[in-house]
Design an enzyme around this catalytic site. Sequence first.
Site, PDB file in Angstrom:
ATOM      1  N   GLU A   1       0.998 -16.962  21.265  1.00 18.64           N
ATOM      2  CA  GLU A   1       0.541 -18.180  21.928  1.00 18.64           C
ATOM      3  C   GLU A   1       0.722 -19.400  21.022  1.00 18.64           C
ATOM      4  O   GLU A   1       0.598 -20.533  21.469  1.00 18.64           O
ATOM      5  CB  GLU A   1      -0.933 -18.029  22.343  1.00 18.64           C
ATOM      6  CG  GLU A   1      -1.941 -17.845  21.208  1.00 18.64           C
ATOM      7  CD  GLU A   1      -1.974 -16.420  20.623  1.00 18.64           C
ATOM      8  OE1 GLU A   1      -1.029 -15.643  20.858  1.00 18.64           O
ATOM      9  OE2 GLU A   1      -2.951 -16.131  19.908  1.00 18.64           O
TER      10      GLU A   1
ATOM     11  N   CYS B   1       6.595 -11.039   6.807  1.00 16.46           N
ATOM     12  CA  CYS B   1       6.010  -9.715   6.579  1.00 16.46           C
ATOM     13  C   CYS B   1       6.725  -9.001   5.440  1.00 16.46           C
ATOM     14  O   CYS B   1       6.236  -8.001   4.943  1.00 16.46           O
ATOM     15  CB  CYS B   1       6.082  -8.880   7.842  1.00 16.46           C
ATOM     16  SG  CYS B   1       7.777  -8.548   8.310  1.00 16.46           S
TER      17      CYS B   1
ATOM     18  N   PHE C   1       3.505 -14.866  15.528  1.00 13.74           N
ATOM     19  CA  PHE C   1       3.988 -16.252  15.449  1.00 13.74           C
ATOM     20  C   PHE C   1       5.132 -16.430  14.459  1.00 13.74           C
ATOM     21  O   PHE C   1       5.897 -17.379  14.562  1.00 13.74           O
ATOM     22  CB  PHE C   1       2.830 -17.190  15.056  1.00 13.74           C
ATOM     23  CG  PHE C   1       2.511 -17.159  13.583  1.00 13.74           C
ATOM     24  CD1 PHE C   1       3.239 -17.929  12.679  1.00 13.74           C
ATOM     25  CD2 PHE C   1       1.498 -16.342  13.077  1.00 13.74           C
ATOM     26  CE1 PHE C   1       2.963 -17.891  11.322  1.00 13.74           C
ATOM     27  CE2 PHE C   1       1.229 -16.284  11.717  1.00 13.74           C
ATOM     28  CZ  PHE C   1       1.962 -17.067  10.842  1.00 13.74           C
TER      29      PHE C   1
HETATM   30  P1  NAD Z   1      -1.694 -11.366  15.333  1.00 13.25           P
HETATM   31  O1  NAD Z   1      -2.001  -9.919  15.191  1.00 13.25           O
HETATM   32  O2  NAD Z   1      -2.811 -12.326  15.242  1.00 13.25           O
HETATM   33  O3  NAD Z   1      -1.011 -11.632  16.772  1.00 13.25           O
HETATM   34  C1  NAD Z   1       0.108 -10.885  17.203  1.00 13.25           C
HETATM   35  C2  NAD Z   1       0.092 -10.801  18.722  1.00 13.25           C
HETATM   36  O4  NAD Z   1      -1.070 -10.089  19.156  1.00 13.25           O
HETATM   37  C3  NAD Z   1       0.051 -12.157  19.416  1.00 13.25           C
HETATM   38  O5  NAD Z   1       0.920 -12.129  20.532  1.00 13.25           O
HETATM   39  C4  NAD Z   1      -1.396 -12.295  19.838  1.00 13.25           C
HETATM   40  O6  NAD Z   1      -1.567 -13.062  21.009  1.00 13.25           O
HETATM   41  C5  NAD Z   1      -1.801 -10.858  20.093  1.00 13.25           C
HETATM   42  N1  NAD Z   1      -3.242 -10.650  19.848  1.00 13.25           N
HETATM   43  C6  NAD Z   1      -4.030 -11.326  18.965  1.00 13.25           C
HETATM   44  N2  NAD Z   1      -5.293 -10.837  18.996  1.00 13.25           N
HETATM   45  C7  NAD Z   1      -5.297  -9.823  19.892  1.00 13.25           C
HETATM   46  C8  NAD Z   1      -6.303  -8.931  20.354  1.00 13.25           C
HETATM   47  N3  NAD Z   1      -7.555  -8.974  19.897  1.00 13.25           N
HETATM   48  N4  NAD Z   1      -5.949  -8.008  21.283  1.00 13.25           N
HETATM   49  C9  NAD Z   1      -4.701  -7.948  21.756  1.00 13.25           C
HETATM   50  N5  NAD Z   1      -3.696  -8.777  21.353  1.00 13.25           N
HETATM   51  C10 NAD Z   1      -3.993  -9.710  20.441  1.00 13.25           C
HETATM   52  O7  NAD Z   1      -0.540 -11.686  14.275  1.00 13.25           O
HETATM   53  P2  NAD Z   1       0.074 -13.094  13.872  1.00 13.25           P
HETATM   54  O8  NAD Z   1      -0.923 -13.857  13.077  1.00 13.25           O
HETATM   55  O9  NAD Z   1       0.710 -13.746  15.051  1.00 13.25           O
HETATM   56  O10 NAD Z   1       1.266 -12.617  12.893  1.00 13.25           O
HETATM   57  C11 NAD Z   1       1.096 -12.412  11.519  1.00 13.25           C
HETATM   58  C12 NAD Z   1       0.939 -10.948  11.205  1.00 13.25           C
HETATM   59  O11 NAD Z   1       2.073 -10.225  11.686  1.00 13.25           O
HETATM   60  C13 NAD Z   1       0.887 -10.660   9.702  1.00 13.25           C
HETATM   61  O12 NAD Z   1      -0.106  -9.708   9.466  1.00 13.25           O
HETATM   62  C14 NAD Z   1       2.272 -10.086   9.394  1.00 13.25           C
HETATM   63  O13 NAD Z   1       2.325  -9.221   8.289  1.00 13.25           O
HETATM   64  C15 NAD Z   1       2.552  -9.364  10.658  1.00 13.25           C
HETATM   65  N6  NAD Z   1       3.981  -9.130  10.824  1.00 13.25           N
HETATM   66  C16 NAD Z   1       4.439  -7.875  10.590  1.00 13.25           C
HETATM   67  C17 NAD Z   1       5.792  -7.606  10.699  1.00 13.25           C
HETATM   68  C18 NAD Z   1       6.315  -6.229  10.436  1.00 13.25           C
HETATM   69  O14 NAD Z   1       7.474  -5.976  10.742  1.00 13.25           O
HETATM   70  N7  NAD Z   1       5.528  -5.312   9.901  1.00 13.25           N
HETATM   71  C19 NAD Z   1       6.669  -8.631  11.055  1.00 13.25           C
HETATM   72  C20 NAD Z   1       6.158  -9.911  11.297  1.00 13.25           C
HETATM   73  C21 NAD Z   1       4.802 -10.141  11.180  1.00 13.25           C
END
Ligand code: NAD
Length: 496
Positions: A176, A281, A149
Site C-alpha cells: 500500500e 533484503c 514496499f
Molecule cells: P510488510 O511485512 O510490512 O508488508 C508486506 C506486505 O504484507 C504488504 O503488502 C502489506 O500490505 C502486507 N501486510 C502488512 N501487514 C499485514 C498483516 N498484518 N496481515 C497481512 N498482510 C499484511 O513488509 P514491508 O515493510 O513492506 O517490506 C520490508 C520487509 O520485507 C523487510 O523485512 C525485508 O527484509 C522483507 N523483504 C524480504 C525479501 C526476501 O526476499 N526475503 C525481499 C524484499 C523484502
Amino acid sequence: MKQIPLLINGEFIASTSQQHIDVTNPANNQVIAQAPCATHEEMENAIASAKEAFKTWRNVAVSERARLMMRYQALLKTHHDEIAEILSQETGKTFDDAKGDVWRGIEVVEQAMNIPALMMGETVENVARGIDTYSYTQPLGVCAGITPFNFPAMIPLWMFPLAIAAGNTFVLKPSEQDPMTPTRLAELFLEAGAPKGLLNIVHGGADQVNHLLHHEDIKAVSFVGSVPVGQHIYKTATDNMKRAQCFAGAKNHSVIMPDANKAQVLNNLVGASVGAAGQRCMAISVAVFVGDSKDWIPELAEMIAKVRPGLWNDKDAGFGPLISDKARQRVLSLIEQGKQEGATCLVDGSEFTLSGYEQGNWVGPTVFSDVTEEMTIYKEEIFGPVLCCVVVDSLEEAIALVNRNPYGNGTSIFTANGAAARKYQHEIEVGQVGINVPIPVPLPFFSFTGWKNSFYGDLHAYGKQGVRFYTETKTITSRWFEDDIPHGPNMTISLR
Ligand code: NAD
C-alpha cells in the site's frame, strides 16, 4: 488527488471503498496519491474474474503464453525509464537504483518467455511390457501475490509473469506504500495483449490479504515482506490447505578475511550496506572482520561517511529517504539503542536532513563498531542505512556467528584463499552465498533461495523452483492394446 484504481476483469476501476491509504513522497511526506482498501465485493470480483479467466487460459498453447511474455518484455524495456521514474517518486530511490529494480524484474519476464522448456515433464517408455509412463506439469488455478514496499517492480515481477506463463491466473495485492509502480506494470501487461482476468490487482492491508488467505478459490500464495507477517501468511495459507512460499526478513553478514583485497572490500561494502538506504533484503548489515582486517574499519567508516543521501534525480546522491516516517522513527530508535547498549558510533546519520526537504524521512549513513551479539542493533533487522561491524579471531568463529543468526537470506566472504572460500560456502547455513561478491542475488535461471527465518516454504522464487511452485505434476501410465485378445481378470497390482 490521484486515486489508484483496482484492476478487475481487464478493467481499471475506481473502488467504491470509503477507506483509503495515503501514498506519500518519502522526500517530503506530501501525499501524492491514495490507494483504496478494496471492499469485500471487489475482492470477490477480482478472485471470480481470475477463476473465470483460468478456464480458458489453461488451454491456451504454451508457445502463445510465451509470446505474451515476449511482447511484455519488449514493452517493459521500452518504458524502462518511465517506470523507474514513477518508482523513484513513490519510494525515494535514486533513479539508477530504481532502474535496477525494474531491470531485475524484466529478467524474470525473460525467464517466463522460456516457459515451454520449463514446463516439460518426463517420460519413460516400457515401464512394463507395452506400458509407458509420462508426466505433465499443469497450472494450479488462481494464485495470489502479496508484495513489500522495497522492490515495487522486481517483486511483483518475480510472481505474476511466471505464474501466468505457466497457465495460472493471478490476484496481486501490492504494498500500500507504493502501488503506482505495480499499476503501471499492469497497464503494460494489458497493452501486451493479456486477456482480461489474467492479472487482477486489489489494494489494501491486512483485511484484504486475509480475504485472499481464506478464499477457497486461491490455490497458492506467494509473499515477500517482514517476518511476523510472513509467519502469519504461511500459517494461515497452509492452514487453509494452500501452497505457500513466504520470503521474509534478513540480517546479512559479510565476512572479511585479512588476505582479501582491501580496496575491493571497502568499495563493495559501501554500496552493499547503505545503498538503497539499507532497504534491501540482501543488504549487508553486519560486516564481520576476521583478525587484522579489523584495522580497515576506520577507513571504511570514512568512506561510508562521505555517502550523501539526496533526491531521486540528484546524480550525486548515494541513496534516498526511508519509505515512511514510521520507518525513520524505528531506525532512529535503533541507532539510539546501539549507542546506549555500548556500541561505538563511528558515523552517526541520525541528525541528517536534506535542506528544503526537512519533512522527509531522511537518515544519514551510520556505522557502528564494537557491536556484540547481545545488542539490539545486531539482533533486529534495521532496514536502514546502518552497518554494524563485529570483530572475530578466526574464520571458524565467523562461521559459527553467522550460523547462530536466525536469518539466512544472503551472506558473502571476501578472501584471496580458495580453501577458506570453499569452507565458507560449504559450512554456512545461508541460502545465497557470495564469494568476493557482496550481494549475491541469483539471476532468474537460478532460484532466490533464502533459508531459516528468511523463508517459509519449500519451493523458492523464480528459476525451476518457481515453475514447480506454480504447477502441479500429473503422472500418466498408459497402455494401448494391439489385439483384442482378452487377457482375463488382472488380480495383481503388478504391471508386468
Ligand atoms: P510488510 O511485512 O510490512 O508488508 C508486506 C506486505 O504484507 C504488504 O503488502 C502489506 O500490505 C502486507 N501486510 C502488512 N501487514 C499485514 C498483516 N498484518 N496481515 C497481512 N498482510 C499484511 O513488509 P514491508 O515493510 O513492506 O517490506 C520490508 C520487509 O520485507 C523487510 O523485512 C525485508 O527484509 C522483507 N523483504 C524480504 C525479501 C526476501 O526476499 N526475503 C525481499 C524484499 C523484502
